[in-house]
Design an enzyme around this catalytic site. Structure first.
Site, PDB file in Angstrom:
ATOM      1  N   ARG A 191      24.440  19.843  53.527  1.00 23.24           N
ATOM      2  CA  ARG A 191      24.229  19.423  52.131  1.00 23.24           C
ATOM      3  C   ARG A 191      22.799  19.836  51.781  1.00 23.24           C
ATOM      4  O   ARG A 191      21.865  19.490  52.502  1.00 23.24           O
ATOM      5  CB  ARG A 191      24.362  17.904  52.017  1.00 23.24           C
ATOM      6  CG  ARG A 191      23.916  17.377  50.650  1.00 23.24           C
ATOM      7  CD  ARG A 191      23.595  15.886  50.694  1.00 23.24           C
ATOM      8  NE  ARG A 191      24.753  15.085  51.026  1.00 23.24           N
ATOM      9  CZ  ARG A 191      24.668  13.836  51.515  1.00 23.24           C
ATOM     10  NH1 ARG A 191      23.495  13.280  51.721  1.00 23.24           N
ATOM     11  NH2 ARG A 191      25.763  13.161  51.794  1.00 23.24           N
TER      12      ARG A 191
ATOM     13  N   ASP B 267      22.553  11.777  56.261  1.00 22.27           N
ATOM     14  CA  ASP B 267      21.537  11.866  55.207  1.00 22.27           C
ATOM     15  C   ASP B 267      20.194  12.226  55.843  1.00 22.27           C
ATOM     16  O   ASP B 267      19.930  11.875  56.996  1.00 22.27           O
ATOM     17  CB  ASP B 267      21.359  10.507  54.510  1.00 22.27           C
ATOM     18  CG  ASP B 267      22.512  10.182  53.562  1.00 22.27           C
ATOM     19  OD1 ASP B 267      23.446  10.979  53.446  1.00 22.27           O
ATOM     20  OD2 ASP B 267      22.449   9.109  52.925  1.00 22.27           O
TER      21      ASP B 267
END
Ligand SMILES: Cc1cc2nc3c(=O)[nH]c(=O)nc-3n(C[C@H](O)[C@H](O)[C@H](O)COP(=O)(O)OP(=O)(O)OC[C@H]3O[C@@H](n4cnc5c(N)ncnc54)[C@H](O)[C@@H]3O)c2cc1C
Length: 327
Positions: free
Chosen positions: A196, A146
């Site tokens: 992502r 992340d």
């Protein structure tokens, strides 16, 4: 002034006033969050968080997999303030891997490096993540790092590049609201790194943001589209992480027009958010991955997100008003 340009000015003025009013409402809602009873936050957050235990997470993941979704699982945790805390988080991830690996399902891990000690000792943090990725790889499970706030961006990229170079199956999240992503993505594309792309959740200073404005949705979306399309064209596998229906329409048009094979990308959404949109994408035959957070730190996660992005306070406030629990 022509009729057409008068019309556009009126539309822009209306949109500006609507956005402005929403911002005021959302900021008020964010300030009110500490006044909301913890029990109510807990009940509302159940929709967004799988539960407190591995057992809870497992149950939610099973339901999603049975429905045809992929998952990415996040163990909720605060920024580690000691190496003991970071070690404890590493153990939680190893337990998760053991639980997930049993049936080798379409799942991956989502990992926040600060919870594994990024701010304490970068090298020890990378060692912990390597240990998790090694165990995961043995079970056929990949991971995504992340992206956290701007104080972590460079360190996160450095750690990712090292982990990727060491051969682990790992990707990284990039935020389209950051100007620096224009540069950060270049070497990643050259390496065909797994990515992502998301808009970004943190409240950053305007100087870091595209067009120098925190709420410039059009500019953020334009960057989002550019990053997704250029990364796919460069050969990266891309997770398209958004609930923005307009953005998804623009991208599906492009993906279909360019005949991009569906194995080269997937849509990604947060647990409990915009489920009809998520279901519609799955029904159209797209791969869809659901981000599943679980763990004891549900309150910290929820309130931190609300403070970091007052917009989410608006969602929670709306949920409170809709929820019979709030009455
Ligand atoms: C799988 C996934 C992984 C992510 N990983 C990261 C990361 O690593 N780093 C990072 O900074 N950010 C991450 N994010 C968060 C992301 O950056 C955005 O803040 C968030 O997704 C909201 O932006 P949006 O693209 O959905 O568009 P928006 O324009 O903000 O939202 C579009 C619509 O989605 C709905 N919506 C969005 N969020 C919520 C919510 N929480 N609850 C209810 N409704 C909602 C609303 O109806 C809204 O109108 C991730 C998001 C997803 C989906």
């Amino acid at each position: 002034m022509s009729l057409e340009s008068t019309y556009h000015v009126q539309i822009r003025a209306t949109a500006y006033s609507r956005d402005h009013n929403m911002r005021i409402l959302n900021t008020m809602a964010a300030r009110a969050i500490p006044l909301v009873p913890r029990s109510l936050i807990r009940k509302i957050s159940r929709r967004y968080i799988a539960g407190e235990t591995l057992f809870d997470a497992r149950a939610r993941i099973d339901v999603l997999h049975a429905a045809g979704f992929r998952t990415t699982v996040d163990v909720l945790g605060e920024t580690a303030s000691s190496s003991d805390q970071a070690e404890s988080m590493a153990r939680d991830y190893l337990n998760l891997v053991q639980e997930l690996g049993v049936e080798n399902e379409p799942t991956e891990l989502s990992i926040k490096l600060t919870a594994l000690g990024l701010h304490l000792d970068e090298s020890a943090c990378v060692t912990r993540v390597s240990m998790i990725l090694r165990a995961a790889a043995l079970q056929g499970i990949s991971a995504c790092i992340d992206m956290e706030n701007i104080s972590c961006t460079q360190k996160t990229l450095d750690a990712f590049l090292k982990l990727e170079a060491d051969g682990y199956p790992v990707g990284i999240a990039l935020q389209s609201y950051l100007v620096r992503t224009n540069d950060d993505i270049v070497p990643l594309q050259a390496r065909k790194s797994r990515m992502r792309i998301c808009k970004g959740i943190y409240a950053e200073a305007n100087e870091h943001l595209v067009n120098g404005a925190s709420k410039d949705r059009a500019a953020i979306n334009a960057h989002f589209v550019r990053h997704v399309t250029s990364a796919i064209e460069a050969g990266s596998f891309v997770g398209i992480a958004t609930h923005d229906a307009d953005l998804i329409d623009t991208l599906t048009d492009w993906l279909e027009r360019e005949r991009i094979d569906r194995s080269r990308f997937e849509f990604q959404m947060l647990l409990g958010v915009c489920e009809p949109l998520r279901d519609a994408l799955l029904a159209q035959g797209f791969n869809v991955r659901v981000y599943v957070p679980y763990g004891h730190d549900w309150y910290g996660y929820s309130t931190r997100r609300i403070k970091e992005n007052p917009r989410i306070a608006g969602y929670i406030l709306a949920a409170m008003l809709r929820s019979p629990l709030a009455r």
